[in-house]
Design an enzyme around this catalytic site. Structure first.
Site, PDB file in Angstrom:
ATOM      1  N   CYS A   7       0.869  -1.159   0.000  1.00 53.62           N
ATOM      2  CA  CYS A   7       0.000   0.000   0.000  1.00 53.62           C
ATOM      3  C   CYS A   7       0.915   1.220   0.000  1.00 53.62           C
ATOM      4  O   CYS A   7       2.134   1.066  -0.071  1.00 53.62           O
ATOM      5  CB  CYS A   7      -0.895  -0.033   1.244  1.00 53.62           C
ATOM      6  SG  CYS A   7      -2.373   0.973   1.116  1.00 53.62           S
ATOM      7  N   THR A   8       0.360   2.383   0.100  1.00 52.20           N
ATOM      8  CA  THR A   8       1.209   3.567   0.118  1.00 52.20           C
ATOM      9  C   THR A   8       1.825   3.768   1.495  1.00 52.20           C
ATOM     10  O   THR A   8       3.043   3.728   1.657  1.00 52.20           O
ATOM     11  CB  THR A   8       0.425   4.818  -0.330  1.00 52.20           C
ATOM     12  OG1 THR A   8      -0.145   4.563  -1.611  1.00 52.20           O
ATOM     13  CG2 THR A   8       1.344   6.019  -0.425  1.00 52.20           C
ATOM     14  N   GLY A   9       0.981   3.933   2.519  1.00 60.63           N
ATOM     15  CA  GLY A   9       1.490   4.251   3.851  1.00 60.63           C
ATOM     16  C   GLY A   9       1.776   3.065   4.743  1.00 60.63           C
ATOM     17  O   GLY A   9       2.426   3.210   5.774  1.00 60.63           O
ATOM     18  N   ASN A  10       1.292   1.876   4.401  1.00 58.89           N
ATOM     19  CA  ASN A  10       1.451   0.663   5.210  1.00 58.89           C
ATOM     20  C   ASN A  10       1.031   0.900   6.657  1.00 58.89           C
ATOM     21  O   ASN A  10       1.671   0.472   7.595  1.00 58.89           O
ATOM     22  CB  ASN A  10       2.888   0.136   5.145  1.00 58.89           C
ATOM     23  CG  ASN A  10       3.059  -1.246   5.787  1.00 58.89           C
ATOM     24  OD1 ASN A  10       4.015  -1.497   6.510  1.00 58.89           O
ATOM     25  ND2 ASN A  10       2.130  -2.150   5.543  1.00 58.89           N
ATOM     26  N   SER A  11      -0.105   1.596   6.809  1.00 58.95           N
ATOM     27  CA  SER A  11      -0.599   1.847   8.158  1.00 58.95           C
ATOM     28  C   SER A  11      -2.005   1.320   8.372  1.00 58.95           C
ATOM     29  O   SER A  11      -2.421   1.116   9.503  1.00 58.95           O
ATOM     30  CB  SER A  11      -0.584   3.352   8.463  1.00 58.95           C
ATOM     31  OG  SER A  11      -1.522   4.026   7.646  1.00 58.95           O
ATOM     32  N   CYS A  12      -2.739   1.036   7.292  1.00 58.58           N
ATOM     33  CA  CYS A  12      -4.153   0.713   7.439  1.00 58.58           C
ATOM     34  C   CYS A  12      -4.570  -0.493   6.593  1.00 58.58           C
ATOM     35  O   CYS A  12      -4.605  -1.620   7.085  1.00 58.58           O
ATOM     36  CB  CYS A  12      -4.976   1.955   7.088  1.00 58.58           C
ATOM     37  SG  CYS A  12      -6.718   1.832   7.473  1.00 58.58           S
ATOM     38  N   ARG A  13      -4.876  -0.283   5.306  1.00 62.52           N
ATOM     39  CA  ARG A  13      -5.417  -1.376   4.480  1.00 62.52           C
ATOM     40  C   ARG A  13      -4.460  -2.552   4.342  1.00 62.52           C
ATOM     41  O   ARG A  13      -4.867  -3.705   4.489  1.00 62.52           O
ATOM     42  CB  ARG A  13      -5.784  -0.843   3.088  1.00 62.52           C
ATOM     43  CG  ARG A  13      -6.967   0.088   3.129  1.00 62.52           C
ATOM     44  CD  ARG A  13      -7.107   0.857   1.844  1.00 62.52           C
ATOM     45  NE  ARG A  13      -5.992   1.813   1.744  1.00 62.52           N
ATOM     46  CZ  ARG A  13      -5.802   2.625   0.729  1.00 62.52           C
ATOM     47  NH1 ARG A  13      -6.620   2.607  -0.298  1.00 62.52           N
ATOM     48  NH2 ARG A  13      -4.783   3.467   0.726  1.00 62.52           N
ATOM     49  N   SER A  14      -3.203  -2.292   4.049  1.00 55.86           N
ATOM     50  CA  SER A  14      -2.249  -3.395   3.894  1.00 55.86           C
ATOM     51  C   SER A  14      -2.053  -4.131   5.209  1.00 55.86           C
ATOM     52  O   SER A  14      -1.861  -5.349   5.237  1.00 55.86           O
ATOM     53  CB  SER A  14      -0.911  -2.891   3.347  1.00 55.86           C
ATOM     54  OG  SER A  14      -0.412  -1.821   4.136  1.00 55.86           O
ATOM     55  N   SER A  32       3.834  -7.009   4.970  1.00 58.05           N
ATOM     56  CA  SER A  32       3.224  -5.862   4.313  1.00 58.05           C
ATOM     57  C   SER A  32       4.204  -4.703   4.361  1.00 58.05           C
ATOM     58  O   SER A  32       5.064  -4.635   5.237  1.00 58.05           O
ATOM     59  CB  SER A  32       1.891  -5.481   4.978  1.00 58.05           C
ATOM     60  OG  SER A  32       2.076  -5.124   6.332  1.00 58.05           O
ATOM     61  N   THR A  60       4.571  -3.855  12.238  1.00 58.80           N
ATOM     62  CA  THR A  60       5.364  -2.654  12.020  1.00 58.80           C
ATOM     63  C   THR A  60       5.042  -2.102  10.634  1.00 58.80           C
ATOM     64  O   THR A  60       4.651  -2.849   9.736  1.00 58.80           O
ATOM     65  CB  THR A  60       6.872  -2.955  12.124  1.00 58.80           C
ATOM     66  OG1 THR A  60       7.213  -3.974  11.182  1.00 58.80           O
ATOM     67  CG2 THR A  60       7.247  -3.395  13.526  1.00 58.80           C
ATOM     68  N   ASP A  62       6.539  -0.809   7.453  1.00 60.99           N
ATOM     69  CA  ASP A  62       7.855  -0.914   6.827  1.00 60.99           C
ATOM     70  C   ASP A  62       7.872  -0.393   5.397  1.00 60.99           C
ATOM     71  O   ASP A  62       6.891  -0.506   4.673  1.00 60.99           O
ATOM     72  CB  ASP A  62       8.299  -2.390   6.795  1.00 60.99           C
ATOM     73  CG  ASP A  62       8.400  -2.989   8.186  1.00 60.99           C
ATOM     74  OD1 ASP A  62       8.935  -2.312   9.076  1.00 60.99           O
ATOM     75  OD2 ASP A  62       7.934  -4.120   8.375  1.00 60.99           O
ATOM     76  N   CYS A  79      -4.081  -0.549  -2.941  1.00 59.92           N
ATOM     77  CA  CYS A  79      -4.487   0.821  -3.236  1.00 59.92           C
ATOM     78  C   CYS A  79      -3.841   1.256  -4.540  1.00 59.92           C
ATOM     79  O   CYS A  79      -2.836   0.693  -4.946  1.00 59.92           O
ATOM     80  CB  CYS A  79      -4.119   1.767  -2.105  1.00 59.92           C
ATOM     81  SG  CYS A  79      -2.373   1.852  -1.741  1.00 59.92           S
ATOM     82  N   CYS A  86       4.720  -1.033  -8.265  1.00 61.43           N
ATOM     83  CA  CYS A  86       5.009  -2.465  -8.197  1.00 61.43           C
ATOM     84  C   CYS A  86       5.995  -3.007  -9.223  1.00 61.43           C
ATOM     85  O   CYS A  86       6.649  -3.979  -8.940  1.00 61.43           O
ATOM     86  CB  CYS A  86       3.723  -3.261  -8.312  1.00 61.43           C
ATOM     87  SG  CYS A  86       3.312  -4.048  -6.776  1.00 61.43           S
ATOM     88  N   ASP A 103      -9.733   3.951   1.088  1.00 67.41           N
ATOM     89  CA  ASP A 103      -8.923   4.256   2.262  1.00 67.41           C
ATOM     90  C   ASP A 103      -9.833   4.839   3.338  1.00 67.41           C
ATOM     91  O   ASP A 103     -10.309   5.973   3.200  1.00 67.41           O
ATOM     92  CB  ASP A 103      -7.825   5.250   1.905  1.00 67.41           C
ATOM     93  CG  ASP A 103      -6.849   5.474   3.043  1.00 67.41           C
ATOM     94  OD1 ASP A 103      -7.115   5.019   4.179  1.00 67.41           O
ATOM     95  OD2 ASP A 103      -5.807   6.111   2.794  1.00 67.41           O
TER      96      ASP A 103
END
Length: 141
Positions: A7-14, A32, A60, A62, A79, A86, A103
């Site tokens: 994902c972009t921020g690797n904080s939520c969906r991923s 992720s 975490t 990453d 996303c 990719c 998101d």
């Protein structure tokens, strides 16, 4: 079987997808990462995942750079932003997939509406990744 969820921020969906996929099959190696990793988890994502019975609080956030030299069976973007980044994985990935989700951190409105968006997206991610798991990993599709 190794799966990387981007994902972009690797904080939520991923992170939610990572948690659910790992919960379906503990023998999978699931990681992720983000193309612009925030370095922290979205607390609402952690909360709604816990409500669904999956604890991701130990995850975490990453950078994708951490995984560039590894080989993956699947790289899955969740996303649009990450989907454009990719191709760097082309040589070391057997299968690239995009399973996109809204998101929930973009939701604006009452606390109840925002909560409902996190729950909606969480449930869509669980369904989408369970279908992926059955079809691609278990071969029941």
């Amino acid at each position: 079987m190794k799966v990387l969820i981007l994902c972009t921020g690797n904080s939520c969906r991923s992170q939610m997808a990572h948690g659910f996929l790992q919960s379906f099959d503990h023998s999978l190696i699931v990681c992720s990462a983000g193309t612009k990793a925030s370095g922290k988890l979205n607390l609402k994502a952690v909360e709604v995942m816990k409500e669904a019975g999956t604890d991701i609080s130990h995850h975490t956030s990453d950078s994708v750079d951490k995984y560039l030299n590894d080989e993956w069976d699947y790289v899955i973007t969740v996303c649009g932003g990450a989907n454009e980044s990719c191709p760097a994985f082309t040589g070391k990935v057997k299968h690239r997939l995009h399973i996109g989700f809204d998101d929930p951190s973009d939701a604006i409105g009452t606390p109840e509406f925002i909560q409902s968006e996190y729950i909606r997206v969480r449930d869509e991610i669980k369904k989408g990744f369970y279908e992926f798991y059955l079809k691609e990993i278990k071969g029941n599709g």
